[in-house]
Design an enzyme around this catalytic site. Structure first.
Site, short mmCIF file in Angstrom:
data_model
loop_
_atom_site.label_atom_id
_atom_site.label_comp_id
_atom_site.label_asym_id
_atom_site.label_seq_id
_atom_site.Cartn_x
_atom_site.Cartn_y
_atom_site.Cartn_z
N SER A 1 0.82 -1.22 0.00
CA SER A 1 0.00 0.00 0.00
C SER A 1 0.85 1.26 0.00
O SER A 1 0.38 2.32 -0.40
CB SER A 1 -0.94 0.01 1.20
N HIS B 1 9.89 -1.35 1.82
CA HIS B 1 10.04 -1.55 3.27
C HIS B 1 9.94 -3.03 3.58
O HIS B 1 9.23 -3.77 2.90
CB HIS B 1 8.99 -0.77 4.05
N LEU B 2 10.67 -3.42 4.62
CA LEU B 2 10.58 -4.78 5.14
C LEU B 2 9.70 -4.72 6.39
O LEU B 2 9.94 -3.89 7.27
CB LEU B 2 11.96 -5.29 5.57
P1 AMP Z 1 2.47 -2.35 2.84
O1 AMP Z 1 0.98 -2.57 2.85
O2 AMP Z 1 3.29 -3.60 2.73
O3 AMP Z 1 2.83 -1.30 1.82
O4 AMP Z 1 2.85 -1.77 4.28
C1 AMP Z 1 2.61 -0.45 4.62
C2 AMP Z 1 2.53 -0.42 6.12
O5 AMP Z 1 2.65 0.93 6.54
C3 AMP Z 1 1.21 -0.93 6.69
O6 AMP Z 1 1.46 -2.06 7.52
C4 AMP Z 1 0.65 0.26 7.47
O7 AMP Z 1 0.04 -0.12 8.68
C5 AMP Z 1 1.90 1.07 7.70
N1 AMP Z 1 1.70 2.49 7.90
C6 AMP Z 1 0.86 3.31 7.20
N2 AMP Z 1 0.95 4.57 7.65
C7 AMP Z 1 1.87 4.56 8.65
C8 AMP Z 1 2.40 5.56 9.52
N3 AMP Z 1 2.02 6.84 9.45
N4 AMP Z 1 3.31 5.18 10.45
C9 AMP Z 1 3.69 3.89 10.54
N5 AMP Z 1 3.24 2.90 9.74
C10 AMP Z 1 2.33 3.24 8.81
#
Ligand code: AMP
Length: 113
Positions: free
Chosen positions: A94, A99-100
């Site tokens: 998303s 990122h890991l």
């Molecule tokens: P992905 O879906 O693999 O791209 O992981 C994105 C991650 O970012 C998700 O697990 C979200 O919960 C996390 N995330 C989104 N916004 C934030 C934020 N402001 N601070 C920390 N984590 C976030």
């Protein structure tokens, strides 16, 4: 180009729970944790997806893995954690800034969903 969410966190323009930082990477707590320990290990260089990385990113990618090990020792995760990279929207990505996910602290079933 619009900044990614993680660029804003790296620049400290928006707050995050930062647990580690060096010249190449930053580690924050996931805002919506899926395990008692759920961290995001993020390179400061914007690489949208793992599949966009190329040869020049080799040292960065290796660094992220070493940071995972270092953090796991610092947090005493009992040598038990999982690293996940969601690559592409259909795989659950998303935020399009590589990122890991480092997850620990509960039973991690296999295969993941
Ligand atoms: P992905 O879906 O693999 O791209 O992981 C994105 C991650 O970012 C998700 O697990 C979200 O919960 C996390 N995330 C989104 N916004 C934030 C934020 N402001 N601070 C920390 N984590 C976030």
């Amino acid at each position: 180009m619009t900044e990614t969410l993680f660029e804003k966190i790296i620049k400290k323009d928006i707050p995050a729970d930062i647990i580690y930082e060096d010249d190449i990477s930053i580690v924050i707590k996931d805002i919506n944790p899926q395990a008692p320990t759920h961290l995001l290990i993020i390179p400061k260089k914007v690489i949208p997806k793992l599949s966009d990385a190329n040869q020049e990113d080799q040292a960065i990618l290796g660094h992220l893995m070493l940071v995972a090990g270092k953090i796991s020792r610092q947090l005493e995760l009992d040598d038990t954690f999982r690293l996940i990279v969601n690559n592409g929207a259909k795989a659950g990505q998303s935020v399009f800034h590589l990122h890991l996910h480092l997850m620990s602290g509960r039973v991690l079933n296999w295969p993941p969903g």
